[in-house]
Design a protein around this motif. Sequence first.
Motif, PDB file in Angstrom:
ATOM      1  N   GLN A   3       0.823  -1.199   0.000  1.00 51.26           N
ATOM      2  CA  GLN A   3       0.000   0.000   0.000  1.00 51.26           C
ATOM      3  C   GLN A   3       0.862   1.256   0.000  1.00 51.26           C
ATOM      4  O   GLN A   3       1.768   1.403   0.820  1.00 51.26           O
ATOM      5  CB  GLN A   3      -0.872  -0.014   1.253  1.00 51.26           C
ATOM      6  N   PRO A   4       0.579   2.201  -0.904  1.00 53.93           N
ATOM      7  CA  PRO A   4       1.308   3.466  -0.880  1.00 53.93           C
ATOM      8  C   PRO A   4       0.989   4.239   0.402  1.00 53.93           C
ATOM      9  O   PRO A   4      -0.072   4.054   0.995  1.00 53.93           O
ATOM     10  CB  PRO A   4       0.776   4.207  -2.110  1.00 53.93           C
ATOM     11  N   VAL A   5       1.889   5.120   0.783  1.00 53.62           N
ATOM     12  CA  VAL A   5       1.703   5.942   1.971  1.00 53.62           C
ATOM     13  C   VAL A   5       1.857   7.410   1.597  1.00 53.62           C
ATOM     14  O   VAL A   5       2.906   7.811   1.081  1.00 53.62           O
ATOM     15  CB  VAL A   5       2.724   5.576   3.065  1.00 53.62           C
ATOM     16  N   GLU A   6       0.812   8.184   1.862  1.00 52.84           N
ATOM     17  CA  GLU A   6       0.823   9.612   1.542  1.00 52.84           C
ATOM     18  C   GLU A   6       1.284  10.438   2.745  1.00 52.84           C
ATOM     19  O   GLU A   6       1.109  10.029   3.887  1.00 52.84           O
ATOM     20  CB  GLU A   6      -0.591  10.097   1.139  1.00 52.84           C
ATOM     21  N   SER A   7       1.806  11.616   2.427  1.00 54.87           N
ATOM     22  CA  SER A   7       2.179  12.580   3.455  1.00 54.87           C
ATOM     23  C   SER A   7       2.125  13.980   2.856  1.00 54.87           C
ATOM     24  O   SER A   7       2.057  14.128   1.625  1.00 54.87           O
ATOM     25  CB  SER A   7       3.579  12.290   4.002  1.00 54.87           C
ATOM     26  N   GLY A   8       2.166  14.976   3.724  1.00 54.78           N
ATOM     27  CA  GLY A   8       2.257  16.349   3.267  1.00 54.78           C
ATOM     28  C   GLY A   8       0.975  17.149   3.316  1.00 54.78           C
ATOM     29  O   GLY A   8       0.975  18.350   3.020  1.00 54.78           O
ATOM     30  N   GLY A   9      -0.123  16.518   3.702  1.00 55.29           N
ATOM     31  CA  GLY A   9      -1.369  17.263   3.807  1.00 55.29           C
ATOM     32  C   GLY A   9      -1.350  18.227   4.974  1.00 55.29           C
ATOM     33  O   GLY A   9      -0.439  18.222   5.803  1.00 55.29           O
ATOM     34  N   GLY A  10      -2.368  19.084   5.038  1.00 53.81           N
ATOM     35  CA  GLY A  10      -2.446  20.030   6.132  1.00 53.81           C
ATOM     36  C   GLY A  10      -3.458  21.109   5.862  1.00 53.81           C
ATOM     37  O   GLY A  10      -4.266  21.009   4.927  1.00 53.81           O
ATOM     38  N   LEU A  11      -3.394  22.148   6.684  1.00 57.56           N
ATOM     39  CA  LEU A  11      -4.292  23.288   6.572  1.00 57.56           C
ATOM     40  C   LEU A  11      -3.529  24.452   5.956  1.00 57.56           C
ATOM     41  O   LEU A  11      -2.424  24.792   6.402  1.00 57.56           O
ATOM     42  CB  LEU A  11      -4.813  23.673   7.957  1.00 57.56           C
ATOM     43  N   VAL A  12      -4.113  25.070   4.950  1.00 57.05           N
ATOM     44  CA  VAL A  12      -3.461  26.176   4.271  1.00 57.05           C
ATOM     45  C   VAL A  12      -4.520  27.195   3.862  1.00 57.05           C
ATOM     46  O   VAL A  12      -5.680  26.841   3.640  1.00 57.05           O
ATOM     47  CB  VAL A  12      -2.674  25.670   3.036  1.00 57.05           C
ATOM     48  N   GLN A  13      -4.118  28.444   3.784  1.00 53.83           N
ATOM     49  CA  GLN A  13      -5.048  29.480   3.343  1.00 53.83           C
ATOM     50  C   GLN A  13      -5.179  29.464   1.826  1.00 53.83           C
ATOM     51  O   GLN A  13      -4.255  29.019   1.116  1.00 53.83           O
ATOM     52  CB  GLN A  13      -4.563  30.848   3.802  1.00 53.83           C
ATOM     53  N   ALA A  14      -6.290  29.951   1.364  1.00 56.35           N
ATOM     54  CA  ALA A  14      -6.503  30.052  -0.077  1.00 56.35           C
ATOM     55  C   ALA A  14      -5.367  30.846  -0.711  1.00 56.35           C
ATOM     56  O   ALA A  14      -4.928  31.870  -0.171  1.00 56.35           O
ATOM     57  CB  ALA A  14      -7.839  30.726  -0.363  1.00 56.35           C
ATOM     58  N   GLY A  15      -4.899  30.355  -1.851  1.00 60.01           N
ATOM     59  CA  GLY A  15      -3.771  30.979  -2.529  1.00 60.01           C
ATOM     60  C   GLY A  15      -2.428  30.377  -2.143  1.00 60.01           C
ATOM     61  O   GLY A  15      -1.420  30.645  -2.805  1.00 60.01           O
ATOM     62  N   HIS A  80       5.231  12.902  -6.252  1.00 58.11           N
ATOM     63  CA  HIS A  80       4.857  14.145  -5.586  1.00 58.11           C
ATOM     64  C   HIS A  80       3.695  14.815  -6.310  1.00 58.11           C
ATOM     65  O   HIS A  80       3.525  14.644  -7.523  1.00 58.11           O
ATOM     66  CB  HIS A  80       6.039  15.113  -5.561  1.00 58.11           C
ATOM     67  N   LEU A  81       2.947  15.586  -5.551  1.00 56.16           N
ATOM     68  CA  LEU A  81       1.919  16.444  -6.136  1.00 56.16           C
ATOM     69  C   LEU A  81       2.110  17.841  -5.565  1.00 56.16           C
ATOM     70  O   LEU A  81       1.819  18.072  -4.387  1.00 56.16           O
ATOM     71  CB  LEU A  81       0.517  15.924  -5.829  1.00 56.16           C
ATOM     72  N   GLN A  82       2.644  18.730  -6.381  1.00 58.28           N
ATOM     73  CA  GLN A  82       2.815  20.118  -5.988  1.00 58.28           C
ATOM     74  C   GLN A  82       1.510  20.852  -6.275  1.00 58.28           C
ATOM     75  O   GLN A  82       1.059  20.892  -7.422  1.00 58.28           O
ATOM     76  CB  GLN A  82       3.962  20.761  -6.768  1.00 58.28           C
ATOM     77  N   MET A  83       0.934  21.439  -5.241  1.00 61.45           N
ATOM     78  CA  MET A  83      -0.365  22.101  -5.372  1.00 61.45           C
ATOM     79  C   MET A  83      -0.192  23.590  -5.086  1.00 61.45           C
ATOM     80  O   MET A  83       0.179  23.970  -3.972  1.00 61.45           O
ATOM     81  CB  MET A  83      -1.370  21.484  -4.400  1.00 61.45           C
ATOM     82  N   ASN A  84      -0.427  24.402  -6.080  1.00 53.54           N
ATOM     83  CA  ASN A  84      -0.272  25.847  -5.967  1.00 53.54           C
ATOM     84  C   ASN A  84      -1.617  26.543  -6.104  1.00 53.54           C
ATOM     85  O   ASN A  84      -2.566  25.985  -6.646  1.00 53.54           O
ATOM     86  CB  ASN A  84       0.674  26.353  -7.051  1.00 53.54           C
ATOM     87  N   ASN A  85      -1.660  27.780  -5.637  1.00 53.90           N
ATOM     88  CA  ASN A  85      -2.884  28.575  -5.744  1.00 53.90           C
ATOM     89  C   ASN A  85      -4.103  27.769  -5.273  1.00 53.90           C
ATOM     90  O   ASN A  85      -5.118  27.687  -5.980  1.00 53.90           O
ATOM     91  CB  ASN A  85      -3.082  29.049  -7.177  1.00 53.90           C
ATOM     92  N   LEU A  86      -3.986  27.205  -4.114  1.00 52.46           N
ATOM     93  CA  LEU A  86      -5.050  26.345  -3.597  1.00 52.46           C
ATOM     94  C   LEU A  86      -6.327  27.134  -3.341  1.00 52.46           C
ATOM     95  O   LEU A  86      -6.290  28.305  -2.944  1.00 52.46           O
ATOM     96  CB  LEU A  86      -4.587  25.649  -2.326  1.00 52.46           C
ATOM     97  N   LYS A  87      -7.439  26.457  -3.566  1.00 51.06           N
ATOM     98  CA  LYS A  87      -8.759  27.057  -3.399  1.00 51.06           C
ATOM     99  C   LYS A  87      -9.553  26.247  -2.367  1.00 51.06           C
ATOM    100  O   LYS A  87      -9.286  25.061  -2.188  1.00 51.06           O
ATOM    101  CB  LYS A  87      -9.499  27.044  -4.731  1.00 51.06           C
ATOM    102  N   VAL A 124      -6.245  17.484   3.043  1.00 50.69           N
ATOM    103  CA  VAL A 124      -5.892  18.843   2.638  1.00 50.69           C
ATOM    104  C   VAL A 124      -7.101  19.727   2.910  1.00 50.69           C
ATOM    105  O   VAL A 124      -8.200  19.453   2.416  1.00 50.69           O
ATOM    106  CB  VAL A 124      -5.507  18.901   1.149  1.00 50.69           C
ATOM    107  N   THR A 125      -6.880  20.772   3.692  1.00 50.26           N
ATOM    108  CA  THR A 125      -7.953  21.713   4.010  1.00 50.26           C
ATOM    109  C   THR A 125      -7.497  23.114   3.637  1.00 50.26           C
ATOM    110  O   THR A 125      -6.442  23.566   4.087  1.00 50.26           O
ATOM    111  CB  THR A 125      -8.313  21.656   5.503  1.00 50.26           C
ATOM    112  N   VAL A 126      -8.295  23.771   2.811  1.00 54.86           N
ATOM    113  CA  VAL A 126      -7.974  25.117   2.350  1.00 54.86           C
ATOM    114  C   VAL A 126      -9.013  26.078   2.912  1.00 54.86           C
ATOM    115  O   VAL A 126     -10.208  25.943   2.617  1.00 54.86           O
ATOM    116  CB  VAL A 126      -7.949  25.193   0.818  1.00 54.86           C
ATOM    117  N   SER A 127      -8.551  27.020   3.699  1.00 53.94           N
ATOM    118  CA  SER A 127      -9.472  27.991   4.299  1.00 53.94           C
ATOM    119  C   SER A 127      -9.582  29.237   3.426  1.00 53.94           C
ATOM    120  O   SER A 127      -8.626  29.635   2.759  1.00 53.94           O
ATOM    121  CB  SER A 127      -8.980  28.371   5.688  1.00 53.94           C
TER     122      SER A 127
END
Length: 128
Positions: A3-15, A80-87, A124-127
């Motif tokens: 099974q793959p194992v993910e990491s790096g999620g969290g809470l971030v503000q929009a943008g 990896h998944l680089q996520m920019n300008n999160l909404k 992943v939570t985007v406020s």
Amino acid sequence: QAQPVESGGGLVQAGGSLRLSCTASVRTFTGSAMGWFRQAPGTEREFVAAINWSGADKYYSDSVKDRFFISRDNAENTVHLQMNNLKPQDTALYYCAASRKPQFYGPSYSQSSEYNYWGQGTQVTVSS
């Protein structure tokens, strides 16, 4: 562990930005195309991005294109998944998945049935 194992999620503000990582065993990762999916509460799991074994072919959903970027390091058995300008609408549980196939043909990369191994997900939570 297959099974793959993910990491790096969290809470971030929009943008803001986050970088998700997914590590799998050599047996699971070698020769495998990899994908990211996500699922928000009350919704179905949806395709986000995928990459073939060589890394030459990358696929994205329309909702994340030009904001998210998938890459892989085969020496480290990591994608990896680089996520920019999160909404706020990017808020979801993000899953990494491995396919037994090295390459996708046609739009099959977006189908859950094409993947054989799934991680537990990272939130992943985007406020706003």
